[in-house]
Design an enzyme around this catalytic site. Structure first.
Site, PDB file in Angstrom:
ATOM      1  N   HIS A  29     -13.940  48.869 -21.257  1.00 19.55           N
ATOM      2  CA  HIS A  29     -12.962  48.347 -22.229  1.00 19.55           C
ATOM      3  C   HIS A  29     -12.816  46.687 -21.977  1.00 19.55           C
ATOM      4  O   HIS A  29     -12.512  46.414 -20.884  1.00 19.55           O
ATOM      5  CB  HIS A  29     -11.519  49.060 -21.831  1.00 19.55           C
ATOM      6  CG  HIS A  29     -10.363  48.143 -22.754  1.00 19.55           C
ATOM      7  ND1 HIS A  29     -10.290  48.456 -24.082  1.00 19.55           N
ATOM      8  CD2 HIS A  29      -9.549  47.089 -22.449  1.00 19.55           C
ATOM      9  CE1 HIS A  29      -9.417  47.541 -24.568  1.00 19.55           C
ATOM     10  NE2 HIS A  29      -8.984  47.033 -23.498  1.00 19.55           N
TER      11      HIS A  29
ATOM     12  N   GLY B  65      -9.591  47.820 -28.257  1.00 17.36           N
ATOM     13  CA  GLY B  65      -9.979  46.243 -28.658  1.00 17.36           C
ATOM     14  C   GLY B  65     -10.170  45.849 -30.141  1.00 17.36           C
ATOM     15  O   GLY B  65     -10.228  44.708 -30.221  1.00 17.36           O
TER      16      GLY B  65
ATOM     17  N   GLU C 251     -10.634  53.976 -27.742  1.00 23.68           N
ATOM     18  CA  GLU C 251      -9.265  53.948 -27.472  1.00 23.68           C
ATOM     19  C   GLU C 251      -8.365  53.029 -28.109  1.00 23.68           C
ATOM     20  O   GLU C 251      -7.942  51.976 -27.499  1.00 23.68           O
ATOM     21  CB  GLU C 251      -9.172  53.640 -25.911  1.00 23.68           C
ATOM     22  CG  GLU C 251      -9.765  54.670 -24.972  1.00 23.68           C
ATOM     23  CD  GLU C 251      -9.786  54.335 -23.626  1.00 23.68           C
ATOM     24  OE1 GLU C 251      -9.981  55.205 -22.797  1.00 23.68           O
ATOM     25  OE2 GLU C 251      -9.750  53.015 -23.433  1.00 23.68           O
TER      26      GLU C 251
ATOM     27  N   GLY D 276      -5.544  50.867 -29.664  1.00 24.93           N
ATOM     28  CA  GLY D 276      -4.014  50.746 -29.633  1.00 24.93           C
ATOM     29  C   GLY D 276      -3.450  49.897 -30.839  1.00 24.93           C
ATOM     30  O   GLY D 276      -2.968  50.343 -31.796  1.00 24.93           O
ATOM     31  N   ARG D 277      -4.059  48.730 -30.351  1.00 24.23           N
ATOM     32  CA  ARG D 277      -3.525  47.721 -31.734  1.00 24.23           C
ATOM     33  C   ARG D 277      -3.821  47.789 -32.827  1.00 24.23           C
ATOM     34  O   ARG D 277      -3.073  48.011 -33.793  1.00 24.23           O
ATOM     35  CB  ARG D 277      -4.312  46.368 -31.301  1.00 24.23           C
ATOM     36  CG  ARG D 277      -3.737  45.255 -32.268  1.00 24.23           C
ATOM     37  CD  ARG D 277      -4.582  44.000 -31.952  1.00 24.23           C
ATOM     38  NE  ARG D 277      -4.588  43.796 -30.622  1.00 24.23           N
ATOM     39  CZ  ARG D 277      -3.819  42.936 -29.743  1.00 24.23           C
ATOM     40  NH1 ARG D 277      -2.733  42.608 -30.223  1.00 24.23           N
ATOM     41  NH2 ARG D 277      -3.992  42.560 -28.343  1.00 24.23           N
TER      42      ARG D 277
ATOM     43  N   TYR E  90       1.217  34.707 -25.030  1.00 19.59           N
ATOM     44  CA  TYR E  90      -0.226  34.373 -25.471  1.00 19.59           C
ATOM     45  C   TYR E  90      -0.471  33.138 -26.481  1.00 19.59           C
ATOM     46  O   TYR E  90      -1.552  33.023 -26.880  1.00 19.59           O
ATOM     47  CB  TYR E  90      -1.126  35.583 -26.007  1.00 19.59           C
ATOM     48  CG  TYR E  90      -0.733  36.903 -25.285  1.00 19.59           C
ATOM     49  CD1 TYR E  90      -1.079  37.061 -23.848  1.00 19.59           C
ATOM     50  CD2 TYR E  90       0.026  37.976 -25.801  1.00 19.59           C
ATOM     51  CE1 TYR E  90      -1.090  38.307 -23.347  1.00 19.59           C
ATOM     52  CE2 TYR E  90       0.185  39.229 -25.248  1.00 19.59           C
ATOM     53  CZ  TYR E  90      -0.274  39.208 -23.864  1.00 19.59           C
ATOM     54  OH  TYR E  90       0.028  40.510 -23.072  1.00 19.59           O
TER      55      TYR E  90
ATOM     56  N   CYS F  72      18.374  31.829 -23.439  1.00 24.16           N
ATOM     57  CA  CYS F  72      18.409  30.692 -22.608  1.00 24.16           C
ATOM     58  C   CYS F  72      17.075  30.181 -21.560  1.00 24.16           C
ATOM     59  O   CYS F  72      17.122  30.412 -20.320  1.00 24.16           O
ATOM     60  CB  CYS F  72      19.678  30.702 -21.442  1.00 24.16           C
ATOM     61  SG  CYS F  72      21.159  30.967 -22.380  1.00 24.16           S
ATOM     62  N   GLU F  73      16.090  30.084 -22.670  1.00 32.20           N
ATOM     63  CA  GLU F  73      14.791  29.684 -21.977  1.00 32.20           C
ATOM     64  C   GLU F  73      14.075  28.885 -22.864  1.00 32.20           C
ATOM     65  O   GLU F  73      13.746  29.421 -24.065  1.00 32.20           O
ATOM     66  CB  GLU F  73      14.216  31.277 -21.907  1.00 32.20           C
ATOM     67  CG  GLU F  73      12.777  31.335 -21.348  1.00 32.20           C
ATOM     68  CD  GLU F  73      12.591  31.193 -19.764  1.00 32.20           C
ATOM     69  OE1 GLU F  73      13.719  31.625 -19.123  1.00 32.20           O
ATOM     70  OE2 GLU F  73      11.566  30.934 -19.287  1.00 32.20           O
TER      71      GLU F  73
ATOM     72  N   TYR G 283       2.454  46.364 -28.834  1.00 32.72           N
ATOM     73  CA  TYR G 283       2.810  45.542 -27.668  1.00 32.72           C
ATOM     74  C   TYR G 283       3.750  44.625 -27.806  1.00 32.72           C
ATOM     75  O   TYR G 283       3.995  43.349 -27.355  1.00 32.72           O
ATOM     76  CB  TYR G 283       1.491  44.595 -27.441  1.00 32.72           C
ATOM     77  CG  TYR G 283       0.107  45.578 -27.077  1.00 32.72           C
ATOM     78  CD1 TYR G 283       0.245  46.340 -25.990  1.00 32.72           C
ATOM     79  CD2 TYR G 283      -0.850  45.471 -27.940  1.00 32.72           C
ATOM     80  CE1 TYR G 283      -0.857  47.182 -25.897  1.00 32.72           C
ATOM     81  CE2 TYR G 283      -1.724  46.123 -27.690  1.00 32.72           C
ATOM     82  CZ  TYR G 283      -1.943  47.021 -26.622  1.00 32.72           C
ATOM     83  OH  TYR G 283      -3.154  47.727 -26.573  1.00 32.72           O
TER      84      TYR G 283
HETATM   85  N1  LLP Z   1      -7.873  51.024 -23.303  1.00 27.42           N
HETATM   86  C1  LLP Z   1      -7.447  50.480 -22.265  1.00 27.42           C
HETATM   87  C2  LLP Z   1      -7.978  50.839 -20.880  1.00 27.42           C
HETATM   88  C3  LLP Z   1      -6.961  49.392 -22.402  1.00 27.42           C
HETATM   89  O1  LLP Z   1      -6.365  48.770 -21.104  1.00 27.42           O
HETATM   90  C4  LLP Z   1      -6.202  48.855 -23.580  1.00 27.42           C
HETATM   91  C5  LLP Z   1      -5.249  47.805 -23.535  1.00 27.42           C
HETATM   92  C6  LLP Z   1      -6.487  49.689 -24.644  1.00 27.42           C
HETATM   93  C7  LLP Z   1      -7.700  50.799 -24.537  1.00 27.42           C
HETATM   94  C8  LLP Z   1      -6.249  49.412 -26.169  1.00 27.42           C
HETATM   95  O2  LLP Z   1      -6.486  48.061 -26.538  1.00 27.42           O
HETATM   96  P1  LLP Z   1      -6.505  47.800 -27.974  1.00 27.42           P
HETATM   97  O3  LLP Z   1      -7.043  48.536 -28.884  1.00 27.42           O
HETATM   98  O4  LLP Z   1      -4.725  47.866 -28.076  1.00 27.42           O
HETATM   99  O5  LLP Z   1      -6.960  46.227 -28.251  1.00 27.42           O
HETATM  100  N2  LLP Z   1      -0.360  43.051 -24.453  1.00 27.42           N
HETATM  101  C9  LLP Z   1      -1.796  42.683 -25.113  1.00 27.42           C
HETATM  102  C10 LLP Z   1      -2.716  43.577 -25.038  1.00 27.42           C
HETATM  103  C11 LLP Z   1      -3.196  44.254 -23.778  1.00 27.42           C
HETATM  104  C12 LLP Z   1      -3.989  45.414 -23.974  1.00 27.42           C
HETATM  105  C13 LLP Z   1      -4.077  46.288 -22.546  1.00 27.42           C
HETATM  106  N3  LLP Z   1      -4.817  47.238 -22.692  1.00 27.42           N
HETATM  107  C14 LLP Z   1      -1.424  41.792 -26.342  1.00 27.42           C
HETATM  108  O6  LLP Z   1      -0.040  41.956 -26.906  1.00 27.42           O
HETATM  109  O7  LLP Z   1      -2.051  41.380 -27.138  1.00 27.42           O
END
Ligand code: LLP
Length: 424
Positions: free
Chosen positions: A184, A219, A261, A263-264, A304, A333-334, A369
């Site tokens: 990943h 990702g 995998e 997520g986003r 970010y 307050c930041e 996130y």
């Molecule tokens: N697989 C693994 C092992 C991961 O660590 C992650 C995300 C994903 C899959 C899913 O990635 P995605 O498809 O969501 O890009 N907080 C950050 C993103 C951190 C992602 C952490 N790992 C943000 O808000 O952009």
């Protein structure tokens, strides 16, 4: 940002209070379907990276869509089990998991993805002749920010690709079967990087005798800012993965499964955050609109420099006034608590029609996130969450936080047997 009308948003803000998270079932289902349709390779499974948004109702929708799970903590595993997933549908990737975590995962039958050779040893110390997957750092990564890039020599993640032979030797010693190879490379990776890492991962994996699957991680980017962000050409991506896997399985002489995998991609566009303007003021350089939410409810801009679409609904029903540039500030307050900011902290004012106290702020694309990275800084209450179901009906899925929630783990307020003034 269009799944609820402005009139309805004003109603919901009045009924449920702001700040308020609102999630949309149809968007989540649509994104799951986009992914399913993009990959024609039969032997594949999509695992939702549930760290993006981990609410029960969301997990149940994702499960109903037939996705499995990528989890990164015991609590995520348990939340998924509560939502009805079977342990065999959950894949666990966590840097630095402890023996008790691994023991639990092995006991219930969750597949472990080892992110270091030491973690393979940990499995060996718990159970002889077990199996696992390993996470490879392929030597390069990519993400929307260097904080979300998880590959290359500066990354803590995975086993560096030049140490894979060591991993094989240790696995043999411990009697561990390595049945999967995972990579990943980061969150928000573009097509070019994705495809290159796919090729590298397939190449590293082909010398693993017990290989059953390849996991290419998540990702997939989404478009937050239509002026600067490029969408992932999902069909091109899916076709390239499918063609490579067909070929790979042929070469390996057996069907190798493909996991991804995201997520986003599943969650980001499904959420909005409502806030309310509490003050409008100016310095010699900037106009500020201050809203009753902040980096505690969406840390992404402050962490970010992430861009989230923002607009305002005039509370008094007036038609849009003349445009002006504003910095949108949170209520904490930041100084860094601003929503319109670059990654180096430079303020990035945006143009809005005149903003007035009481107007409703609608921040888009907060499904991934934001809720999952929220916190209670300044002892602020956490917002309630609503779900707009597939019939367009809004219902409360998580109540608003209270002072009791903020103090819930403090010994002073937890009844405890050793405290005389607390009687069980
Ligand atoms: N697989 C693994 C092992 C991961 O660590 C992650 C995300 C994903 C899959 C899913 O990635 P995605 O498809 O969501 O890009 N907080 C950050 C993103 C951190 C992602 C952490 N790992 C943000 O808000 O952009």
């Amino acid at each position: 940002m269009t799944f609820v009308s402005d009139a309805k948003l004003v109603e919901l803000a009045a009924e449920y209070h702001t700040p308020l998270y609102i999630f949309d079932e149809k968007t989540i289902r649509q994104r799951c379907n986009d992914l399913k349709q993009a990959i024609s390779y039969k032997n594949h499974h999509i695992r939702y990276a549930c760290k993006a948004l981990t609410l029960q109702r969301v997990l149940k929708i994702v499960r109903d869509e037939g996705l499995w799970i990528d989890a990164s903590s015991i609590n995520e595993v348990d939340r998924c089990l509560l939502a009805g997933f079977d342990p065999s549908q959950i894949f666990y990737t966590g840097e630095g998991a402890t023996k008790s975590v691994y023991s639990y995962l092995i006991e219930i039958g969750v597949l472990i993805n080892c992110t270091s050779i030491d973690q393979m040893r940990l499995i060996g110390s718990i159970k002889k002749n077990h199996y696992c997957s390993i996470r490879v750092n392929p030597g390069e990564g990519h993400g929307h920010s260097n904080k979300t890039n998880t590959g290359g020599p500066s990354s803590k993640h995975g086993i560096y690709y030049d140490q894979l032979e060591d991993a094989k030797v240790i696995a043999k010693e411990l009697g561990i079967k390595i049945i999967g190879v995972h990579s990943h490379i980061g969150s928000g990776a573009d097509l070019g990087h994705w495809l290159r890492i796919k090729d590298k991962t397939l190449e590293y994996a082909n010398s693993f005798a017990d290989l059953e699957f390849i996991n290419l991680g998540g990702g997939i980017p989404v478009v937050y800012n239509p002026e600067t962000d490029k969408p992932m050409p999902l069909n091109e991506w899916g076709a390239a993965l499918s063609a490579s896997m067909e070929q790979y399985s042929k070469e390996m002489g057996r069907s190798i499964a493909l996991y991804i995998e995201p997520g986003r991609y599943v969650a980001a566009e499904s959420g909005i955050l409502l806030g309310e303007v509490g003050a409008v003021k100016s310095t010699p350089e900037y106009n500020y609109a201050i809203v009753n939410t902040g980096m505690n409810h969406n840390p992404r801009p402050a962490m970010y420099g992430s861009y989230h679409p923002i607009r305002f609904i005039p509370r008094d029903g007036r038609s849009p006034g003349k445009e002006k540039e504003y910095v949108i500030g949170g209520y904490l307050c930041e100084s860094g608590d601003v929503f319109t900011v670059e990654s180096d902290g430079t303020l990035a004012p945006r143009k809005f029609p005149e903003i007035k106290v009481g107007d409703i702020m609608v921040m888009g694309h907060i499904g991934a996130y934001s809720h999952s990275m929220k916190n209670e800084y300044n002892s602020m209450n956490l917002p309630a969450s609503l779900l707009i179901d597939k019939n367009g009906v809004a219902s409360l899925i998580e109540r608003r936080g209270t002072l009791i929630d903020v103090m819930r783990r403090e010994i002073e307020v937890i009844p405890h047997k050793s405290r005389k003034h607390y009687k069980d």
